[in-house]
Design a protein around this motif. Structure first.
Motif, PDB file in Angstrom:
ATOM      1  N   THR A  53       0.877  -1.170   0.000  1.00  0.00           N
ATOM      2  CA  THR A  53       0.000   0.000   0.000  1.00  0.00           C
ATOM      3  C   THR A  53       0.913   1.217   0.000  1.00  0.00           C
ATOM      4  O   THR A  53       1.984   1.211   0.611  1.00  0.00           O
ATOM      5  CB  THR A  53      -0.947   0.063   1.216  1.00  0.00           C
ATOM      6  OG1 THR A  53      -0.209   0.364   2.395  1.00  0.00           O
ATOM      7  CG2 THR A  53      -1.741  -1.216   1.371  1.00  0.00           C
ATOM      8  N   LEU A  54       0.482   2.267  -0.683  1.00  0.00           N
ATOM      9  CA  LEU A  54       1.374   3.390  -0.923  1.00  0.00           C
ATOM     10  C   LEU A  54       0.616   4.700  -0.861  1.00  0.00           C
ATOM     11  O   LEU A  54      -0.411   4.855  -1.531  1.00  0.00           O
ATOM     12  CB  LEU A  54       1.991   3.185  -2.317  1.00  0.00           C
ATOM     13  CG  LEU A  54       3.041   4.120  -2.844  1.00  0.00           C
ATOM     14  CD1 LEU A  54       4.214   4.241  -1.883  1.00  0.00           C
ATOM     15  CD2 LEU A  54       3.532   3.613  -4.196  1.00  0.00           C
ATOM     16  N   THR A  79       4.339  -7.384  -8.008  1.00  0.00           N
ATOM     17  CA  THR A  79       3.715  -7.166  -6.699  1.00  0.00           C
ATOM     18  C   THR A  79       2.645  -6.091  -6.838  1.00  0.00           C
ATOM     19  O   THR A  79       2.939  -4.979  -7.273  1.00  0.00           O
ATOM     20  CB  THR A  79       4.767  -6.719  -5.661  1.00  0.00           C
ATOM     21  OG1 THR A  79       5.803  -7.700  -5.600  1.00  0.00           O
ATOM     22  CG2 THR A  79       4.130  -6.550  -4.285  1.00  0.00           C
ATOM     23  N   PRO A  80       1.397  -6.410  -6.503  1.00  0.00           N
ATOM     24  CA  PRO A  80       0.341  -5.385  -6.615  1.00  0.00           C
ATOM     25  C   PRO A  80       0.614  -4.202  -5.694  1.00  0.00           C
ATOM     26  O   PRO A  80       1.032  -4.375  -4.552  1.00  0.00           O
ATOM     27  CB  PRO A  80      -0.933  -6.117  -6.181  1.00  0.00           C
ATOM     28  CG  PRO A  80      -0.607  -7.567  -6.218  1.00  0.00           C
ATOM     29  CD  PRO A  80       0.869  -7.693  -6.022  1.00  0.00           C
ATOM     30  N   GLY A 100       0.815   2.088 -12.763  1.00  0.00           N
ATOM     31  CA  GLY A 100       0.867   0.661 -12.488  1.00  0.00           C
ATOM     32  C   GLY A 100       0.143   0.173 -11.257  1.00  0.00           C
ATOM     33  O   GLY A 100       0.197  -1.018 -10.944  1.00  0.00           O
ATOM     34  N   ALA A 101      -0.537   1.056 -10.534  1.00  0.00           N
ATOM     35  CA  ALA A 101      -1.253   0.600  -9.338  1.00  0.00           C
ATOM     36  C   ALA A 101      -2.437  -0.281  -9.721  1.00  0.00           C
ATOM     37  O   ALA A 101      -3.071  -0.070 -10.751  1.00  0.00           O
ATOM     38  CB  ALA A 101      -1.742   1.798  -8.522  1.00  0.00           C
ATOM     39  N   ALA A 102      -2.717  -1.255  -8.866  1.00  0.00           N
ATOM     40  CA  ALA A 102      -3.862  -2.149  -9.081  1.00  0.00           C
ATOM     41  C   ALA A 102      -5.163  -1.495  -8.641  1.00  0.00           C
ATOM     42  O   ALA A 102      -6.237  -1.844  -9.128  1.00  0.00           O
ATOM     43  CB  ALA A 102      -3.651  -3.452  -8.310  1.00  0.00           C
ATOM     44  N   ASP A 103      -5.056  -0.515  -7.710  1.00  0.00           N
ATOM     45  CA  ASP A 103      -6.253   0.111  -7.150  1.00  0.00           C
ATOM     46  C   ASP A 103      -5.826   1.418  -6.513  1.00  0.00           C
ATOM     47  O   ASP A 103      -4.634   1.659  -6.272  1.00  0.00           O
ATOM     48  CB  ASP A 103      -6.889  -0.821  -6.107  1.00  0.00           C
ATOM     49  CG  ASP A 103      -8.366  -0.535  -5.843  1.00  0.00           C
ATOM     50  OD1 ASP A 103      -8.878   0.502  -6.310  1.00  0.00           O
ATOM     51  OD2 ASP A 103      -8.997  -1.358  -5.152  1.00  0.00           O
ATOM     52  N   TYR A 104      -6.803   2.262  -6.217  1.00  0.00           N
ATOM     53  CA  TYR A 104      -6.553   3.555  -5.574  1.00  0.00           C
ATOM     54  C   TYR A 104      -7.687   3.786  -4.587  1.00  0.00           C
ATOM     55  O   TYR A 104      -8.836   3.944  -4.998  1.00  0.00           O
ATOM     56  CB  TYR A 104      -6.519   4.662  -6.636  1.00  0.00           C
ATOM     57  CG  TYR A 104      -5.958   5.983  -6.165  1.00  0.00           C
ATOM     58  CD1 TYR A 104      -4.727   6.436  -6.631  1.00  0.00           C
ATOM     59  CD2 TYR A 104      -6.663   6.802  -5.286  1.00  0.00           C
ATOM     60  CE1 TYR A 104      -4.213   7.661  -6.236  1.00  0.00           C
ATOM     61  CE2 TYR A 104      -6.159   8.024  -4.878  1.00  0.00           C
ATOM     62  CZ  TYR A 104      -4.927   8.455  -5.360  1.00  0.00           C
ATOM     63  OH  TYR A 104      -4.416   9.666  -4.966  1.00  0.00           O
ATOM     64  N   ARG A 117     -10.936  -5.382   0.094  1.00  0.00           N
ATOM     65  CA  ARG A 117     -10.562  -4.775  -1.189  1.00  0.00           C
ATOM     66  C   ARG A 117      -9.090  -5.035  -1.492  1.00  0.00           C
ATOM     67  O   ARG A 117      -8.735  -5.368  -2.620  1.00  0.00           O
ATOM     68  CB  ARG A 117     -10.856  -3.275  -1.139  1.00  0.00           C
ATOM     69  CG  ARG A 117     -10.783  -2.599  -2.483  1.00  0.00           C
ATOM     70  CD  ARG A 117     -11.504  -1.277  -2.441  1.00  0.00           C
ATOM     71  NE  ARG A 117     -11.131  -0.427  -3.535  1.00  0.00           N
ATOM     72  CZ  ARG A 117     -11.514   0.813  -3.670  1.00  0.00           C
ATOM     73  NH1 ARG A 117     -12.306   1.357  -2.759  1.00  0.00           N
ATOM     74  NH2 ARG A 117     -11.136   1.528  -4.695  1.00  0.00           N
ATOM     75  N   LEU A 118      -8.224  -4.905  -0.477  1.00  0.00           N
ATOM     76  CA  LEU A 118      -6.809  -5.216  -0.685  1.00  0.00           C
ATOM     77  C   LEU A 118      -6.610  -6.684  -1.023  1.00  0.00           C
ATOM     78  O   LEU A 118      -5.900  -7.029  -1.965  1.00  0.00           O
ATOM     79  CB  LEU A 118      -5.990  -4.887   0.566  1.00  0.00           C
ATOM     80  CG  LEU A 118      -5.654  -3.449   0.873  1.00  0.00           C
ATOM     81  CD1 LEU A 118      -4.703  -3.391   2.058  1.00  0.00           C
ATOM     82  CD2 LEU A 118      -5.063  -2.734  -0.312  1.00  0.00           C
ATOM     83  N   LEU A 119      -7.235  -7.539  -0.232  1.00  0.00           N
ATOM     84  CA  LEU A 119      -7.038  -8.978  -0.416  1.00  0.00           C
ATOM     85  C   LEU A 119      -7.548  -9.461  -1.767  1.00  0.00           C
ATOM     86  O   LEU A 119      -7.076 -10.469  -2.279  1.00  0.00           O
ATOM     87  CB  LEU A 119      -7.693  -9.750   0.730  1.00  0.00           C
ATOM     88  CG  LEU A 119      -7.027  -9.550   2.095  1.00  0.00           C
ATOM     89  CD1 LEU A 119      -7.819 -10.223   3.189  1.00  0.00           C
ATOM     90  CD2 LEU A 119      -5.593 -10.058   2.076  1.00  0.00           C
ATOM     91  N   SER A 120      -8.486  -8.744  -2.352  1.00  0.00           N
ATOM     92  CA  SER A 120      -8.982  -9.145  -3.672  1.00  0.00           C
ATOM     93  C   SER A 120      -7.878  -9.092  -4.717  1.00  0.00           C
ATOM     94  O   SER A 120      -7.953  -9.778  -5.740  1.00  0.00           O
ATOM     95  CB  SER A 120     -10.155  -8.261  -4.108  1.00  0.00           C
ATOM     96  OG  SER A 120      -9.711  -6.965  -4.476  1.00  0.00           O
ATOM     97  N   HIS A 121      -6.818  -8.338  -4.444  1.00  0.00           N
ATOM     98  CA  HIS A 121      -5.712  -8.233  -5.399  1.00  0.00           C
ATOM     99  C   HIS A 121      -4.649  -9.297  -5.183  1.00  0.00           C
ATOM    100  O   HIS A 121      -3.783  -9.465  -6.037  1.00  0.00           O
ATOM    101  CB  HIS A 121      -5.065  -6.845  -5.308  1.00  0.00           C
ATOM    102  CG  HIS A 121      -5.999  -5.749  -5.695  1.00  0.00           C
ATOM    103  ND1 HIS A 121      -6.420  -5.549  -6.993  1.00  0.00           N
ATOM    104  CD2 HIS A 121      -6.632  -4.802  -4.951  1.00  0.00           C
ATOM    105  CE1 HIS A 121      -7.252  -4.523  -7.028  1.00  0.00           C
ATOM    106  NE2 HIS A 121      -7.407  -4.058  -5.807  1.00  0.00           N
TER     107      HIS A 121
END
Length: 129
Positions: A53-54, A79-80, A100-104, A117-121
């Motif tokens: 997470t960033l 790495t997501p 390149g992020a998988a989600d925001y 939501r995180l674990l879905s990635h």
């Protein structure tokens, strides 16, 4: 045996980092915290994280730039990365996805949906471990 997800939290706001750590612990995840971009890159290279997470606003580096560097690294490119940021405008969200992020996820986060939501990635990755 279920493997716990390992998540690197890159967040310079200590109360926010503690809250994210707590939410992930409730979801049976292991997490570590980096408060600067430099430390995050070092930890990402040294560790074996399932997701990062960033935050966009870091004291030493823009999180968008750090995401680009992570995605260019041969061992870390798969790495997501999920942004968790107070920057809620659509341009920032689009820029995060473009680098390149998988989600925001925007702050304040919805605590009930954060971990799922995180674990879905990463669930598919862990299922094959």
């Amino acid at each position: 045996m279920n493997q716990k997800a390992r998540i690197l939290i890159v967040e310079n706001d200590i109360p926010a980092a503690l809250m994210l750590t707590h939410l992930l612990a409730q979801a049976d995840c292991e997490s570590e915290v980096a408060t600067t971009g430099k430390r995050a890159m070092q930890m990402a290279q040294d560790g074996n994280f399932d997701l990062i997470t960033l935050d966009v606003d870091l004291p030493d580096e823009n999180g968008l730039t750090l995401c680009s560097r992570l995605k260019e690294h041969p061992r870390l490119c798969d790495t997501p990365v999920v942004f968790v940021s107070g920057r809620a405008c659509l341009e920032d969200q689009q820029h995060g996805l473009d680098v390149g992020a998988a989600d925001y996820i925007t702050k304040p986060i919805e605590t009930f949906e954060f971990a799922p939501r995180l674990l879905s990635h990463i669930k598919p990755t862990l299922a094959h471990a």
